[in-house]
Design an enzyme around this catalytic site. Structure first.
Site, PDB file in Angstrom:
ATOM      1  N   ILE B 173      68.547  55.513  26.160  1.00  0.00           N
ATOM      2  CA  ILE B 173      68.787  54.799  27.425  1.00  0.00           C
ATOM      3  C   ILE B 173      67.682  55.142  28.432  1.00  0.00           C
ATOM      4  CG2 ILE B 173      70.439  54.418  29.284  1.00  0.00           C
ATOM      5  CD1 ILE B 173      72.185  53.903  27.095  1.00  0.00           C
ATOM      6  N   ASP B 174      67.335  56.424  28.494  1.00  0.00           N
ATOM      7  CA  ASP B 174      66.246  56.852  29.378  1.00  0.00           C
ATOM      8  C   ASP B 174      64.924  56.191  28.997  1.00  0.00           C
ATOM      9  OD1 ASP B 174      66.676  58.615  31.520  1.00  0.00           O
ATOM     10  OD2 ASP B 174      67.042  60.291  30.179  1.00  0.00           O
ATOM     11  N   LEU B 175      64.588  56.243  27.720  1.00  0.00           N
ATOM     12  CA  LEU B 175      63.273  55.754  27.311  1.00  0.00           C
ATOM     13  C   LEU B 175      63.194  54.232  27.379  1.00  0.00           C
ATOM     14  CD1 LEU B 175      62.639  58.427  24.584  1.00  0.00           C
ATOM     15  CD2 LEU B 175      61.275  58.071  26.669  1.00  0.00           C
TER      16      LEU B 175
END
Lengths: 401, 401
Positions: B173-175
């Site tokens: 989700i972050d990347l």
């Protein structure tokens, strides 16, 4: 009136299935005109992927096609027919961006490779997407999302420690690649705006997977560490995983010492605020003991109670939602994350592009197209008159009648 | 000499940990000048996240920091000190892009919100990143990658069907959000190039997660289907999952009827080419039987044999690699996916930005910076003389001596 970011940018889109269509949908959300070229017959394979009866009856396509193809028009061209290839080349000469995901060499067979098209249109941004890239020992192989989840090592670190590896439930490699494509196209358009020159850009499932795994690779390259799967937990801190509640489960993350103390005090200080759990180092040393103690506390409470208590003291917490709970959560709609479009009698809901722009909001002009819905309209806009279109049709360049 | 795409674009980067730094690393790869502003003391928390002894001794930072911070210079500013805030505002007036991931309202407290900064610099592209977005009922909550894996429903569809849900092993989700940020910034820069005007852009873990789950949400919105986890398999086709080999496991995907026939004939036609498995529909109806039959065949062969035999007949196949096998696979290096940079005596390897541009290749000018390594150099470039820097230091605006 606010102009869209990509107003006036024309994209000729030969891509199929997931990554390419997801990318061109974002370009369409930004206001570009997307011309989706489909094969005769079934068209984009995603039209029937996992199709449900409701979706087919009411919308004529699968949920995954409907999720990824708004703001596009569809045109049929049979690239096996010479006159269809001539139309494609002619259109490419007058478009700004071309996107495709044929296997390496596939477009050259049609005379639609970058080197050929750039002669007539040096401003063209030509965007290729493949499984393993266009050179190197594996470039001839096909693959899909789950194959690259396996190849990239992502699968090996997903699952429970004492059970087989599992896949990430959604097509993370494909969808991440779609934003790699969007970035590449936007970077090339920016460059063209400053220099007047187009170029060829590319990405692959391999680069997408490697980017998602980048910190694991760097760690391995540094000292040989090969991380393994740990269920919902990770090696960075404790607690940092799912805990059972009375009516489901919640994720609780409290890496910093003060956040852990707030967590302990919000739930059951007498059971959790122990010297053995004081520092991040202590908590990693007493991982099993802490998880057991916290589990004893969480299983007596509801998800809502846990989220309310921990959210109030700024501990990172979330319910483990199912797909329906997640889709209907009010927060997503509140930030404009849901697009609603009329399709005949029904309203189609899909997820908004994954960022927002204050001065140039996303557009949602067109619902996903029927196969070949706009063939004549588009040809006519490109200057083909009725007789020319009829001739193409007679040659089956636009598919069979 | 080839000019980079973002040559001359200056980015003031207040972001920390994962998504923001991953985004500004890509902007740096594209040639932008990235000025990473860090707090005094520990700086970006990612510097110590899961740090290993080797990494700390030889590179002074954790693998995840080293993976995401090349092509940046580091400057310390203590935004709690008024003169430091004045420096930040002064620099923002002369930068092209500002990126931050403070909680909503955090930058306003420092006088560094968009509305304030845009007065002096209407060309500024101001990029905010948050957990749940900047408005709506959950906007006050913090969260991280795994919390949004839970909230988005991704976790609920990841894992074995009869076991608890697990996380996707990497920070998907972050990347993914990082490329949302890159896309937003590039779109805004393109718009500015055409209109002269900057704007505020934003994304969130919530939008990133929803984009990764988009086809599951659309399916649910269509007819209420709530998909569940299925190990390595999925609902779309059979076979489409991991199978055991003598020395590991491989993913085999053969959704189309002809691809399945090639698969059966390449491995053991007498056992696999049965009428019961003929069509995609047949194979879904006889899922368990097919998986059992194929497993009987694959477990007698090595991974290499399975990959060679099936790859040769264009069946999608991949070994389930561990992190080390994936990082060292020759194909990644062959397509330029590995960046090598000198850091003192050692060579640091990291993963390339997730796309390639033919006319404007990625740059790798700077290795990840030490905390505050370039504070004086940057201040000096912005016109602060030795006396001014000394005064800031005396006020502890640049951290404590």
């Amino acid at each position: 009136m606010v102009e869209s970011v990509l107003k006036g940018i024309r994209v000729l889109d030969f891509s199929r299935i997931f990554a390419g269509p997801a990318a061109t949908q974002v370009l369409g959300d930004l206001g570009a005109e997307i011309i989706k070229i489909e094969e005769p017959g079934r068209g984009d394979d995603a039209r029937t992927f996992g199709v449900t009866e409701t979706a087919m009856e009411e919308f004529g396509a699968s949920p995954s096609f409907l999720a990824l193809n708004r703001n596009k028009r569809s045109m049929v061209l049979d690239l096996k027919i010479p006159s269809a290839r001539a139309v494609a080349a002619d259109m490419a000469a007058r478009c700004d961006v071309l996107v495709h995901n044929f296997r390496p060499g596939g477009m050259a067979k049609f005379g639609l490779d970058y080197e050929t098209l750039a002669v007539a249109n040096p401003r063209l941004v030509y965007c290729e997407f493949s499984a393993y890239g266009t050179e190197g020992p594996l470039s001839h192989l096909g693959a899909n999302d789950v194959a690259l989840q396996a190849h990239s090592g992502l699968m090996s670190i997903t699952g429970e420690s004492d059970r087989p590896a599992v896949r990430s439930g959604t097509a993370v490699i494909d969808l991440h690649a779609s934003l790699g494509l969007v970035s590449a196209v936007l970077a090339a358009l920016f460059h063209r705006e400053r220099t007047g020159k187009g170029q060829r850009v590319e990405t692959s499932l391999l680069l997408s997977g490697a980017h998602l795994m980048n910190y694991f690779y760097t760690e391995y390259w540094l000292d040989g560490t090969v991380r393994q799967r740990m269920g919902t937990a990770n090696h960075l801190s404790v607690p940092n995983q799912a805990f059972p509640a009375r009516d489901g489960s919640v994720i609780i993350i409290a890496p910093a010492d003060d956040m852990w103390r707030r967590c302990a005090h919000a739930l059951a200080p007498e059971k959790l605020d122990r010297p053995a759990f004081k520092t991040a180092f202590d908590r990693r040393q007493h991982r099993d003991e802490l998880i057991a103690a916290l589990t004893d506390v969480t299983r007596t409470m509801s998800c809502k109670e846990l989220v309310d208590r921990l959210g109030a003291v700024k501990v990172n917490v979330s319910k483990v939602n199912d797909v329906g709970e997640a889709a209907d959560d009010a927060q997503l709609a509140a930030i404009g994350g849901v697009v609603e479009q009329r399709m005949g009698e029904r309203t189609l809901k899909s997820v908004q592009m994954p960022f927002a722009m204050s001065a140039t909001p996303a557009v949602a002009d067109l619902p996903p197209p029927r196969h070949g819905e706009h063939t004549d309209e588009i040809l006519s806009e490109f200057g083909y008159d009725a007789a020319a279109i009829e001739a193409l049709r007679a040659e089956e360049a636009l598919g069979r009648a």
